[in-house]
Each structure stands twice: as structure tokens, then as C-alpha cells.
Design a protein around this motif. Sequence first.
Motif, short mmCIF file in Angstrom:
data_model
loop_
_atom_site.label_atom_id
_atom_site.label_comp_id
_atom_site.label_asym_id
_atom_site.label_seq_id
_atom_site.Cartn_x
_atom_site.Cartn_y
_atom_site.Cartn_z
N VAL A 64 26.92 2.40 -35.71
CA VAL A 64 26.93 2.82 -34.31
C VAL A 64 25.63 2.41 -33.62
CG1 VAL A 64 28.51 4.77 -34.54
CG2 VAL A 64 26.06 5.13 -34.91
N VAL A 65 25.74 2.15 -32.33
CA VAL A 65 24.57 1.85 -31.52
C VAL A 65 24.25 3.09 -30.70
CG1 VAL A 65 23.63 0.38 -29.71
CG2 VAL A 65 25.24 -0.57 -31.38
N CYS A 66 23.00 3.54 -30.77
CA CYS A 66 22.60 4.76 -30.07
C CYS A 66 21.51 4.45 -29.05
CB CYS A 66 22.03 5.77 -31.04
SG CYS A 66 23.13 6.11 -32.38
N GLY A 67 21.14 5.47 -28.31
CA GLY A 67 19.99 5.34 -27.43
C GLY A 67 18.77 5.11 -28.31
N LEU A 122 26.65 4.99 -28.16
CA LEU A 122 26.98 4.12 -27.03
C LEU A 122 28.08 3.14 -27.42
CD1 LEU A 122 23.38 3.23 -25.78
CD2 LEU A 122 24.93 4.95 -24.84
N ALA A 123 28.14 2.78 -28.69
CA ALA A 123 29.13 1.80 -29.15
C ALA A 123 29.29 1.95 -30.65
CB ALA A 123 28.66 0.39 -28.81
N LYS A 124 30.44 1.52 -31.13
CA LYS A 124 30.67 1.59 -32.58
C LYS A 124 31.46 0.37 -33.00
CE LYS A 124 34.49 3.55 -30.75
NZ LYS A 124 34.60 3.51 -29.29
N ASN A 125 31.32 0.00 -34.27
CA ASN A 125 32.11 -1.14 -34.76
C ASN A 125 33.45 -0.63 -35.30
OD1 ASN A 125 31.46 -0.02 -37.23
ND2 ASN A 125 30.56 -1.89 -38.09
N ALA A 126 34.29 -1.55 -35.77
CA ALA A 126 35.65 -1.17 -36.17
C ALA A 126 35.67 -0.14 -37.31
CB ALA A 126 36.46 -2.42 -36.52
N ILE A 149 34.90 8.02 -35.09
CA ILE A 149 33.75 8.15 -34.19
C ILE A 149 34.10 7.61 -32.81
CG2 ILE A 149 31.40 7.30 -33.80
CD1 ILE A 149 31.14 7.43 -36.91
N LYS A 150 33.65 8.36 -31.81
CA LYS A 150 33.98 7.98 -30.44
C LYS A 150 32.71 7.72 -29.64
CE LYS A 150 38.42 10.26 -29.98
NZ LYS A 150 38.64 10.77 -31.34
N LYS A 169 30.13 5.65 -19.11
CA LYS A 169 30.96 5.30 -20.27
C LYS A 169 31.91 6.44 -20.61
CE LYS A 169 27.50 2.40 -22.34
NZ LYS A 169 28.09 1.15 -21.90
N LEU A 170 31.38 7.63 -20.58
CA LEU A 170 32.21 8.78 -20.92
C LEU A 170 33.34 8.93 -19.91
CD1 LEU A 170 29.42 11.26 -21.93
CD2 LEU A 170 31.11 10.22 -23.43
N ARG A 171 32.98 8.70 -18.65
CA ARG A 171 34.00 8.84 -17.62
C ARG A 171 35.05 7.76 -17.74
NH1 ARG A 171 30.14 10.62 -12.74
NH2 ARG A 171 30.35 12.83 -13.09
#
Length: 421
Positions: free
Chosen positions: A39-42, A52-56, A63-64, A381-383
Motif C-alpha cells: 500500500v502507498v500511504c501519506g 492512498l493506493a493499493k496493489n492487486a 484493503i480499501k 478519493k474517499l468521496r
Amino acid sequence: MEKMQKTAKTRVILHSDLDNFYASVEEKKRPGLKGRPLVVCGNKEDRHGVVLAKNAPAKRAGIKTGDVLWQAKKKCKNLIEVPADFSEYLRVSKRVRAIYERYTDRVEAFGIDECWLDVTASARLFGSGMHIAEGIRAAIAAEIGITASVGVSWNKIFAKLGSDIAKPDAAVEITPENFRQTVWPLPAENLLYVGKATKEKLSRRGIFTIGQIAAASESLLEKWLGKWGTYLYLFANGLDNTPVYKREEEQNIKSIGNSLTNYRDLKNEEEVRALVLLLADSVAARLRESPLGRANTVHVFATDAQLYRYAKQGRTPRPTKNAAEIADCAFSLFRKVYPWKAAVRGLGVSVSGFTYGQEQTSFDDLAGKNKADRVEETVDKLRAKYGHGVIQRAVILKDRRLASLDVKGEHVIHPEGYFGK
Ligand SMILES: [Mg+2]
């Protein structure tokens, strides 16, 4: 004459969406991690980091986007977390854009990892839309090392739906022959701009699919959803003819704004303040998803219960794309101009004076230099994922009816697209 024939011709529009963009760039940097959940975080020092993003593989673990890091780690024990590297994402985004520009100069960005391309004029040179889509996908894979999903259609809305359907790593064409079978069975909320509140309004009327929007009466949709209902009707029927904006045209956009009318009269400054925040929020979100940079001017306009109009504009302390800063400026302008002879019936906020082209690194603050902006990016992103209602400012929550408004669905938007004029 030839020009007329050209404009009458069916367009060939592509929508290209880079798959799991941030995570893909990070995987590419660390080939050894391929296949492991990431996962990519702040920023890493930020203990309350949000995904903020996750791989497959991380996605498969449940994970969302928007999960707090500790939640994500609970779902997946061997999770790898990497800090976001926005300057790298911006560099990659520019390289991908250069690939698009081999095929057409009509490239319109929609966020950092999505673009629309109008390849109508290039088809003679490069072949069909699908052929170009596969060429672009192959070039991105070979030269950048990440995958893209591409939708091909005759309008932007269906091209975007096509890339959603194609995802990941494929291309899908939506044609006048197949759109009834491919698009119409999809849930209404898959249509661009249908947020949570609009979805709920539609479902209360028994409308759950895009096909049901298409089959509904245009005037009823307008009655239920305002002007926006008409656009949804056109979108669902493949009648969107919004152009793909070129960079220079994007530059010529004068302002971005939202307004609300006929809601109910606002009787005091506290209520106005809440609505100003809501409007500024959606204006800032649209500004951030546009390539326009920051704005240095805020306009506020109000109509009172006797239909007198008031308007005032002013400069922000610094160029901004931050909702709170836009709201502060708009609210102080409102207080200066509004005489309170009657309650407020309509209210609008817009911004202009864009820094587009004047600053090279408009994504700098994404990299963590401006925390307030970064938080708002995550909110966007959440929205985008859960609908507008998922995050709201505390002041808005005081007014439950206000909180249930779907600004994206309710605001006055120009038919030219998601940019105002
Ligand atoms: Mg993407």
C-alpha cells in the motif's frame, strides 16, 4: 464544407486509466516486491497514515483506499507500506501523456492518472480506436512498465465507462451497436458524476441501472434532479457531446464555480457559513481534479428571498486550491456585500485567476508540503469511492438536510463539462 463534414463525423474518444497508479509506480521501483501486498500511504512519519493506493494482492486482502494504516495491517499481516512519492508520480504521468500526444494533441487530463483523448482525426493515420488503444497500452507497458485500461467510444462518458469495464490491463470498445447490452445493465452509480445522494434519489424512484435512466422521462429526471437530470439522461443515452479539451483550451477556462438555489431560505450567518463551506468544498475538489493549478480570486453571489442579487469578488491571501481558504474568503466577501434585508435564497461560490502554467510543480503540496491540501486530496478519493456524503465538515453535519445534499448532483454545472465557464 469539408470542415462541416468533419464535425458531423462520429467521434473516436479514448479514456485511458493507469491501473493502481501509485502502487504500480512503487512496484516498478521495487521489482523484488512484485506479487506481495503493498500500500502507498501519506508520509511515513505520519502515524495516522491513510491508504492512498493499493496493489492487486492488497486489494484481494480486502484493503480499501481510505483505510487507516492500522486497519489495513489488521487485514493483512505481511503488508508492505511505502510512502507516497508524488513528484515521481507526476514525472511518470507526464511521460505517459507524451505517449498520448504521439496520437493526438487533444488530450484532457482527469486527475493524475486518467486522460481523455480525441483521436477522431488521427484514425486515418493510425487505424481504428481499438488499434490506437492497444498501441497506447503496449507503449505504456514497454516504456513505463505499468499497465493501463482504455475505453473506446464516441463520447467521453462511455469511453470512461469502457475503461472501468476493461480494468485491469485491457481495452473495451463501446459502440452504438453494443452500448445497450454493455452499458445499460450497469448500476446507475457507475455513470460519471452519479454520487451517493443522486443514486439514492434515483433508487427511491425505482431507477437502479443506467438503462433505467436512459428509459426515464427527461422532464421527470429534470424535475427530480434539476438541470443535472437532463445531463444524466443525455449521458445514459450516449448523447454526451462534451469536447475533449486541449491544454490551451483548459487554460482559457475562466472560472470554476458551484451554486445552489431553491433549497430553502438561509436565515443567519451560521447557515450561510455552512453552505459556503459545502460549495467551497466542491469547487476546491473540481479545481484539484483540473489541471488549472491554484486560484487567486474568489467570487460570491447571493440572491435573497425577494430575488435581489448581490455579488462581490476578492483576492485570496495566496493562490489556493484549498476549500477552507476559499470558504474563508467567500464568507468574508458575503459579509461585506449582503445587507440582510431578507433571507438568502441562492448562494454561489466560484474561483478564477488560475496559476496554470505559472508554476511548474503544482503537485508539490501533494508531496506533503501542505498538509491541509493533502488531507483534502484524500477526502476527494474517499468521496470518489463512497460518494460525497462520506466525509463532511462538522459545521455541515449540524444541518442534516444540508448534509444530505449531493453537491455534485445539485450544483449548476455547465453543459460543456465538469469545468465551469
Ligand atoms: Mg487509475
